[in-house]
Each structure stands twice: as structure tokens, then as C-alpha cells.
Design an enzyme around this catalytic site. Structure first.
Site, PDB file in Angstrom:
ATOM      1  N   TRP A  16      -1.635   1.626   0.060  1.00 45.40           N
ATOM      2  CA  TRP A  16      -0.437   2.483   0.182  1.00 45.40           C
ATOM      3  C   TRP A  16       0.644   1.849   1.051  1.00 45.40           C
ATOM      4  CZ3 TRP A  16      -2.604   8.158   1.152  1.00 45.40           C
ATOM      5  CH2 TRP A  16      -3.240   8.601  -0.023  1.00 45.40           C
ATOM      6  N   LYS A  17       0.299   0.812   1.804  1.00 42.98           N
ATOM      7  CA  LYS A  17       1.245   0.187   2.742  1.00 42.98           C
ATOM      8  C   LYS A  17       1.829   1.256   3.664  1.00 42.98           C
ATOM      9  CE  LYS A  17       1.862  -3.383  -0.679  1.00 42.98           C
ATOM     10  NZ  LYS A  17       2.621  -4.500  -1.196  1.00 42.98           N
ATOM     11  N   HIS A 101      -3.551  -9.913   4.426  1.00 37.99           N
ATOM     12  CA  HIS A 101      -2.571  -9.617   3.370  1.00 37.99           C
ATOM     13  C   HIS A 101      -1.322 -10.471   3.605  1.00 37.99           C
ATOM     14  CE1 HIS A 101       0.356  -7.489   0.917  1.00 37.99           C
ATOM     15  NE2 HIS A 101      -0.662  -6.944   0.280  1.00 37.99           N
ATOM     16  N   GLU A 103       1.707  -9.825   3.467  1.00 36.29           N
ATOM     17  CA  GLU A 103       2.747  -9.171   4.283  1.00 36.29           C
ATOM     18  C   GLU A 103       2.418  -9.260   5.776  1.00 36.29           C
ATOM     19  OE1 GLU A 103       2.829  -5.435   2.194  1.00 36.29           O
ATOM     20  OE2 GLU A 103       3.832  -6.370   0.493  1.00 36.29           O
ATOM     21  N   GLY A 179       4.885  -6.964  -5.214  1.00 36.30           N
ATOM     22  CA  GLY A 179       6.047  -6.081  -5.088  1.00 36.30           C
ATOM     23  C   GLY A 179       7.273  -6.529  -5.857  1.00 36.30           C
ATOM     24  N   SER A 214       1.865  -6.807  -8.591  1.00 35.82           N
ATOM     25  CA  SER A 214       2.525  -6.141  -9.719  1.00 35.82           C
ATOM     26  C   SER A 214       1.564  -5.687 -10.824  1.00 35.82           C
ATOM     27  CB  SER A 214       3.634  -7.035 -10.280  1.00 35.82           C
ATOM     28  OG  SER A 214       4.622  -7.239  -9.282  1.00 35.82           O
ATOM     29  N   GLY A 235      -0.469  -2.109  -5.111  1.00 32.27           N
ATOM     30  CA  GLY A 235       0.470  -1.557  -4.139  1.00 32.27           C
ATOM     31  C   GLY A 235       1.279  -0.434  -4.763  1.00 32.27           C
ATOM     32  N   GLY A 236       2.477  -0.757  -5.221  1.00 28.42           N
ATOM     33  CA  GLY A 236       3.433   0.232  -5.726  1.00 28.42           C
ATOM     34  C   GLY A 236       2.833   1.244  -6.695  1.00 28.42           C
TER      35      GLY A 236
HETATM   36  P1  PGA Z   1       2.173  -4.522  -5.642  1.00 27.33           P
HETATM   37  O1  PGA Z   1       1.443  -4.871  -4.260  1.00 27.33           O
HETATM   38  O2  PGA Z   1       1.121  -3.945  -6.552  1.00 27.33           O
HETATM   39  O3  PGA Z   1       3.220  -3.507  -5.270  1.00 27.33           O
HETATM   40  O4  PGA Z   1       2.734  -5.783  -6.181  1.00 27.33           O
HETATM   41  C1  PGA Z   1       0.214  -5.523  -4.286  1.00 27.33           C
HETATM   42  C2  PGA Z   1      -0.274  -5.757  -2.890  1.00 27.33           C
HETATM   43  O5  PGA Z   1       0.506  -5.804  -1.952  1.00 27.33           O
HETATM   44  O6  PGA Z   1      -1.450  -5.904  -2.677  1.00 27.33           O
END
Ligand code: PGA
Length: 253
Positions: A16-17, A101, A103, A179, A214, A235-236
Site C-alpha cells: 500500500w506504500k 524496496h 523506493e 509506478g 506495474s 503497488g498501485g
Molecule cells: P506498482 O508498484 O505496482 O505501483 O508499479 C510496485 C512496487 O512498488 O512494488
């Protein structure tokens, strides 16, 4: 992905970030519990922000959905303002934790040495680390993708040893796909996943390797059809119940 042949249970993880709030979490979790009833070939894992771990753990107490964390302290305990330790995550019912990760590596300058410490703290408390690795676009364009991924994995392997990966997963996440809406091609994913298995020799076939970057409702099935993909880190698309359920059902097929 063919579980019967490989013995590797598919896993789909929602990252979920820094998103969500108390109300929207509740709505999302209820929809996931409802939509995931009775399905258990694949494993579903939810990684909320730390402050919502209690809420999500409680809401999932009777569901066939696991809880995980997005990050972990590299310290065991003590004067480390703001950190959340492995022991605390375990107390909140986490079974999994994401380490390294992109990020975290990029925006928080996390180094391989710190990733190793986090991986170790997780295992000391019985949590299963999910080690994220992946190359930047420049590294891919320069033909250095495998070199980068190999170095990230070997850093952990050299410190922790091969056996540590019996209770760990690896997530291949090309930084340029996270992302961005641009998913890696099946050939790129297979090349990297096979390379990762080779690094581990005999153990390679037993390690669950996820793809992340993605993954959406409309491309998940194609990704999961690849032999060396054992699930996804999402993620998203994990923030919308129907989209995430579609992805999880594709892994459950
Ligand atoms: P995303 O993120 O699905 O939004 O590309 C993937 C992730 O950060 O693990």
C-alpha cells in the site's frame, strides 16, 4: 507459474506504500475478505503502513489473508527514534516483511549493508523477508541489469548464507517499471528470474521469485503464465479491491 510442477505456492503481495486511512482501509479489507473467501491455492499478503498494522491484523484475524510490513528496523531495539523493530512487527501478526524496496534504496539512501541487517533482524524473529532487487533504466540500457541484480543478491547471500533463502522470497522489480505503468516484457522477466535461480544452484528451483512493477488487472495473467514467476508485488493496483482481487485470482488459477 505451475505450482504442481514446481511446488512453489504463488504469492501476491499488496504494497500500500504511504496510502490509505482508517476508513478506506476498512472498506478495502472487507471487500478483499469477501472476494477471497475459499480461495487458497495462492497466498494473499497485505502490507499496510506500520500505523495501520493493528487495524489490518485485527480485520484479517479470521481471513485466509496474511499481513506483512513494508519495512523494518535494522536494529534489534533501543534508542532509534521512529523505527519499528522485527519483534514489534511479529507482535502485530506480520509474517512477511519487504526489505530493500527500490523506493527505500532510492529515497532513503538504503545501502546493501543496511538491507542485510534488515534481512537478518526479520529472520531472527521468524518473519519471512522479501528481498527486492532491480536495475535502473540506465543500467538496463547499458546492458548491466543482471550484473546489478546479481550484486544485490550476492551481498545478502555472502553475509547470510544460502540456507537463509529457504525462508525468504525475492522480488524482481525493475526500477523503471515501478509506478510507471510500463511493465517489463515476458522475455526480460524470464531472463532475470532464471538468472536469479542460477545464482542459488540447487536451491534455485525452490525459491519463490515474485515480479513487481506495474502489475495490473489486465496484465497479471500473462505475467503469471511465465514458468519462473511465482506471484507479484503490487503497488498501485493493490489499492482497488476489484483490481487486486483480479490479480490474486489470476495467481490462484
Ligand atoms: P506498482 O508498484 O505496482 O505501483 O508499479 C510496485 C512496487 O512498488 O512494488
Amino acid at each position: 507459474m505451475s505450482t504442481t510442477a514446481t511446488g512453489r505456492r504463488p504469492l501476491v503481495l499488496a504494497n500500500w506504500k504511504a496510502n490509505g486511512d482508517h476508513n478506506s482501509n476498512q472498506t478495502l479489507i472487507e471487500a478483499l475478505c469477501q472476494g477471497w473467501k475459499g480461495l487458497n491455492k495462492a497466498e494473499m499478503v497485505i502490507c499496510p503502513p506500520h500505523c495501520y498494522l493493528g487495524q489490518v491484523s485485527d480485520a484479517l484475524a479470521h481471513a485466509n489473508i496474511e499481513v506483512g510490513a513494508q519495512d523494518i528496523s535494522r536494529f534489534e531495539r533501543g534508542a532509534y527514534t521512529g523505527d519499528v523493530t522485527a519483534f514489534m512487527l511479529a507482535e502485530f501478526g506480520c509474517r512477511y516483511v519487504i526489505v530493500g524496496h527500490s523506493e527505500r534504496r532510492e529515497y532513503f539512501s538504503e545501502t546493501d549493508a543496511q538491507v542485510i541487517e534488515k534481512f537478518q533482524r526479520a529472520q531472527e524473529q521468524g518473519l519471512t523477508p522479501i528481498l527486492c532487487v532491480g536495475e535502473s533504466l540506465q543500467e538496463r540500457d547499458a546492458g548491466k541489469a543482471l550484473e546489478k541484480i546479481g550484486a544485490q543478491i550476492k551481498a545478502v547471500l555472502d553475509s547470510c548464507g544460502r540456507n537463509c533463502f529457504v525462508n525468504a522470497l525475492i522480488a524482481y522489480e525493475p526500477i523503471w517499471a515501478v509506478g510507471t505503468g510500463r511493465i517489463a516484457t515476458p522475455e526480460q522477466v524470464e531472463e532475470v528470474h532464471q538468472y536469479i535461480r542460477e545464482i542459488f544452484g540447487e536451491l534455485g528451483d525452490k525459491i519463490r521469485i515474485l515480479y513487481g512493477g506495474s502489475v495490473k488487472a489486465d496484465n497479471a495473467a500473462e505475467t503469471f503464465a511465465l514458468d519462473d514467476v511465482d506471484g507479484a508485488l503490487v503497488g498501485g493496483a493493490s489499492l482497488k479491491a476489484e483490481d487486486f482481487l483480479t490479480i490474486c485470482r489470476a495467481a490462484n488459477n
